[in-house]
Motif scaffolding. Structure first.
Motif, PDB file in Angstrom:
ATOM      1  N   ALA A 320     -10.527   8.968  -0.071  1.00 11.03           N
ATOM      2  CA  ALA A 320     -10.701   8.149  -1.270  1.00 11.03           C
ATOM      3  C   ALA A 320      -9.742   8.576  -2.375  1.00 11.03           C
ATOM      4  CB  ALA A 320     -12.144   8.248  -1.759  1.00 11.03           C
ATOM      5  N   LEU A 321      -9.520   9.862  -2.534  1.00  4.29           N
ATOM      6  CA  LEU A 321      -8.585  10.341  -3.553  1.00  4.29           C
ATOM      7  C   LEU A 321      -7.169   9.848  -3.275  1.00  4.29           C
ATOM      8  CD1 LEU A 321      -9.723  14.040  -4.155  1.00  4.29           C
ATOM      9  CD2 LEU A 321      -9.729  12.183  -5.831  1.00  4.29           C
ATOM     10  N   LEU A 322      -6.754   9.958  -2.018  1.00  2.15           N
ATOM     11  CA  LEU A 322      -5.403   9.509  -1.652  1.00  2.15           C
ATOM     12  C   LEU A 322      -5.248   8.017  -1.902  1.00  2.15           C
ATOM     13  CD1 LEU A 322      -3.447  10.518   1.538  1.00  2.15           C
ATOM     14  CD2 LEU A 322      -3.496   8.152   0.781  1.00  2.15           C
ATOM     15  N   LEU A 323      -6.228   7.244  -1.455  1.00  2.00           N
ATOM     16  CA  LEU A 323      -6.141   5.791  -1.607  1.00  2.00           C
ATOM     17  C   LEU A 323      -6.197   5.371  -3.075  1.00  2.00           C
ATOM     18  CD1 LEU A 323      -8.404   4.578   1.333  1.00  2.00           C
ATOM     19  CD2 LEU A 323      -5.908   4.660   1.241  1.00  2.00           C
ATOM     20  N   ALA A 324      -7.049   6.026  -3.849  1.00  2.00           N
ATOM     21  CA  ALA A 324      -7.153   5.683  -5.276  1.00  2.00           C
ATOM     22  C   ALA A 324      -5.824   5.914  -5.978  1.00  2.00           C
ATOM     23  CB  ALA A 324      -8.261   6.501  -5.932  1.00  2.00           C
ATOM     24  N   ALA A 325      -5.171   7.034  -5.670  1.00  2.00           N
ATOM     25  CA  ALA A 325      -3.868   7.321  -6.275  1.00  2.00           C
ATOM     26  C   ALA A 325      -2.834   6.291  -5.852  1.00  2.00           C
ATOM     27  CB  ALA A 325      -3.415   8.727  -5.890  1.00  2.00           C
ATOM     28  N   ASN A 326      -2.856   5.932  -4.587  1.00  2.00           N
ATOM     29  CA  ASN A 326      -1.882   4.966  -4.071  1.00  2.00           C
ATOM     30  C   ASN A 326      -2.084   3.590  -4.691  1.00  2.00           C
ATOM     31  OD1 ASN A 326       0.381   4.979  -2.463  1.00  2.00           O
ATOM     32  ND2 ASN A 326      -0.699   4.468  -0.575  1.00  2.00           N
ATOM     33  N   ILE A 327      -3.331   3.156  -4.758  1.00  2.00           N
ATOM     34  CA  ILE A 327      -3.630   1.842  -5.344  1.00  2.00           C
ATOM     35  C   ILE A 327      -3.226   1.820  -6.814  1.00  2.00           C
ATOM     36  CG2 ILE A 327      -5.513   0.308  -6.035  1.00  2.00           C
ATOM     37  CD1 ILE A 327      -6.945   1.166  -3.424  1.00  2.00           C
ATOM     38  N   ALA A 328      -3.536   2.883  -7.552  1.00  2.00           N
ATOM     39  CA  ALA A 328      -3.239   2.916  -8.986  1.00  2.00           C
ATOM     40  C   ALA A 328      -1.740   2.817  -9.250  1.00  2.00           C
ATOM     41  CB  ALA A 328      -3.798   4.202  -9.597  1.00  2.00           C
ATOM     42  N   VAL A 329      -0.937   3.600  -8.527  1.00  2.00           N
ATOM     43  CA  VAL A 329       0.513   3.588  -8.749  1.00  2.00           C
ATOM     44  C   VAL A 329       1.097   2.221  -8.416  1.00  2.00           C
ATOM     45  CG1 VAL A 329       2.714   4.546  -7.979  1.00  2.00           C
ATOM     46  CG2 VAL A 329       0.781   6.068  -8.414  1.00  2.00           C
ATOM     47  N   ASN A 330       0.702   1.655  -7.267  1.00  2.00           N
ATOM     48  CA  ASN A 330       1.232   0.353  -6.864  1.00  2.00           C
ATOM     49  C   ASN A 330       0.804  -0.750  -7.813  1.00  2.00           C
ATOM     50  OD1 ASN A 330       2.580   0.166  -3.872  1.00  2.00           O
ATOM     51  ND2 ASN A 330       1.247   1.956  -4.067  1.00  2.00           N
ATOM     52  N   LEU A 331      -0.439  -0.711  -8.268  1.00  2.00           N
ATOM     53  CA  LEU A 331      -0.919  -1.737  -9.193  1.00  2.00           C
ATOM     54  C   LEU A 331      -0.161  -1.680 -10.509  1.00  2.00           C
ATOM     55  CD1 LEU A 331      -2.942  -4.007  -9.612  1.00  2.00           C
ATOM     56  CD2 LEU A 331      -4.572  -2.318 -10.460  1.00  2.00           C
ATOM     57  N   ILE A 332       0.054  -0.475 -11.029  1.00  2.00           N
ATOM     58  CA  ILE A 332       0.798  -0.325 -12.283  1.00  2.00           C
ATOM     59  C   ILE A 332       2.206  -0.898 -12.143  1.00  2.00           C
ATOM     60  CG2 ILE A 332       1.859   1.368 -13.837  1.00  2.00           C
ATOM     61  CD1 ILE A 332      -0.638   3.116 -13.354  1.00  2.00           C
ATOM     62  N   PHE A 333       2.847  -0.609 -11.006  1.00  2.00           N
ATOM     63  CA  PHE A 333       4.212  -1.110 -10.815  1.00  2.00           C
ATOM     64  C   PHE A 333       4.254  -2.635 -10.778  1.00  2.00           C
ATOM     65  CE2 PHE A 333       7.412  -2.779  -7.867  1.00  2.00           C
ATOM     66  CZ  PHE A 333       8.572  -2.414  -8.547  1.00  2.00           C
TER      67      PHE A 333
END
Length: 380
Positions: A320-333
């Protein structure tokens, strides 16, 4: 459960057959500029071999691109300054194609004039195989229903929005494979993890060759691996991060080489100015995402990730930590990018969802096995 799995498998097969029937009637010349340029890259590879990575417009000696543009009634087909999806590189005084070479290379695997249909059929069969694997990993009615619904949705997406860009089918295949390997990485013993994380890094690196923004699919992995090393300070944690980084660089090597040849430096972009403007929140782009199916998929990913965190399992929380970080960065971009398309955040959606599916199936299998072995603990 076996009869139910067979029934669900037949449902997946029916969707696959429907997809292939639809794809078989597609035409390669849709009049879309991106399509023509991907096909031109494929033509260059077939004509010059590896030398086709150089997309200098002067290499259109056989008028392949001009003929494609005339076929769609492009008025300025003979004006090099107006050729679609090509960028002028002042340092080299040449016009080159803006896209990385991976999609063209994938299309070049098939015969000229019959490239798009086989690529989409291959991608559909690949997604069907991963969906079927998830189906037969299920061990209870709830997870079987989850795997079946997810598989049907994944196959549906191989038509819409996958048909919007030739770069989507190979990206979808990579996301499914990387999602499975990510779930296995967290479930595997330490000696196997280095190989698994290296394979994940290689796959995500390769995905960058299909679409440059796929670079951000690596963000969550980098953040997680860096954080794990800073917290543990162990040789194993360091080697995992190192293996991912080296494999990722190997994966993106074709794009770096293409940049060096076409733009003069591995780290110079061949994209036009509209694609490289500084990030800025755009209400129009944000609204477009909010009402689009890809945002719905992202919302499901976020909710599912939150559920995985609450699963009260150490491995589930790590994923969940890995996915949350990945989703957040991609969404911001993507919400700060000035352009919206119906497939921009599909890669992060599918990478997250495939990981969540296989992680959930594994965790539920383990919990069911533990309950069967220690029923008094499971009922406590």
């Amino acid at each position: 459960m076996k009869p139910l799995k067979i029934i669900c498998g037949l449902g997946l097969l029916a969707i696959l057959a429907s997809n292939i029937w639809s794809i078989s009637r597609w035409h390669e010349s849709r009049g879309v500029y991106d399509d023509l340029c991907y096909l031109r890259q494929a033509h260059l590879f077939q004509k010059f071999g590896l030398g086709g990575i150089d997309t200098n417009i002067t290499y259109d000696g056989d008028d392949y691109l001009k003929n494609k543009l005339r076929a769609i009634r492009f008025a300025e087909w003979n004006d090099v300054k107006r050729v679609p999806c090509h960028t002028y590189i002042p340092a080299a005084d040449k016009y080159v194609m803006q896209y990385p070479p991976g999609t063209g290379a994938a299309l070049a695997l098939f015969p000229d004039g019959y490239q798009v249909i086989p690529l989409y059929v291959l991608a559909n069969f690949t997604i069907f195989a991963f969906a079927l694997f998830g189906l037969f990993r299920a061990r209870e009615p709830a997870t079987l229903a989850l795997a079946a619904v997810f598989g049907l949705a994944a196959l549906y997406l191989m038509i819409n929005p996958a048909k919007a860009s030739y770069s989507v089918p190979p990206t979808m295949m990579v996301c499914a494979a990387a999602g499975l390997l990510t779930a296995r990485f967290f479930a595997s013993p330490a000696p196997h993890r280095i190989l698994l994380i290296a394979l994940i890094g290689l796959l995500i690196g390769l995905s960058v060759n299909f679409r440059l923004p796929n670079l951000f699919l690596a963000a969550g992995y980098c953040l997680y691996l860096a954080g794990a090393f800073l917290m543990a300070r162990t040789r194993q944690a360091f080697l995992q991060g190192f293996a991912f980084g080296v494999a990722f660089l190997l994966g993106i090597a074709p794009t770096l080489i293409a940049n060096a040849i076409n733009a003069g430096s591995p780290f110079s972009t061949t994209y036009s100015s509209v694609d490289v403007v500084p990030p800025e929140l755009n209400s129009g782009v944000l609204l477009s995402y909010l009402v689009d199916v890809q945002f719905t998929l992202l919302a499901i990913s976020v909710i599912w990730t939150a559920w995985l965190w609450r699963f009260d399992h150490r491995r589930g929380r790590q994923i969940a930590l890995l996915l949350a970080a990945n989703i957040a960065v991609n969404l911001i971009f993507f919400v700060t990018h000035p352009i919206f398309t119906p497939y921009y955040i599909i890669p992060i959606d599918m990478l997250s969802l495939w990981t969540l599916l296989f992680a959930t199936l594994d965790l539920r299998r383990e919990r069911a096995a533990a309950g069967a072995a220690f029923p008094e603990t499971a009922n406590a």
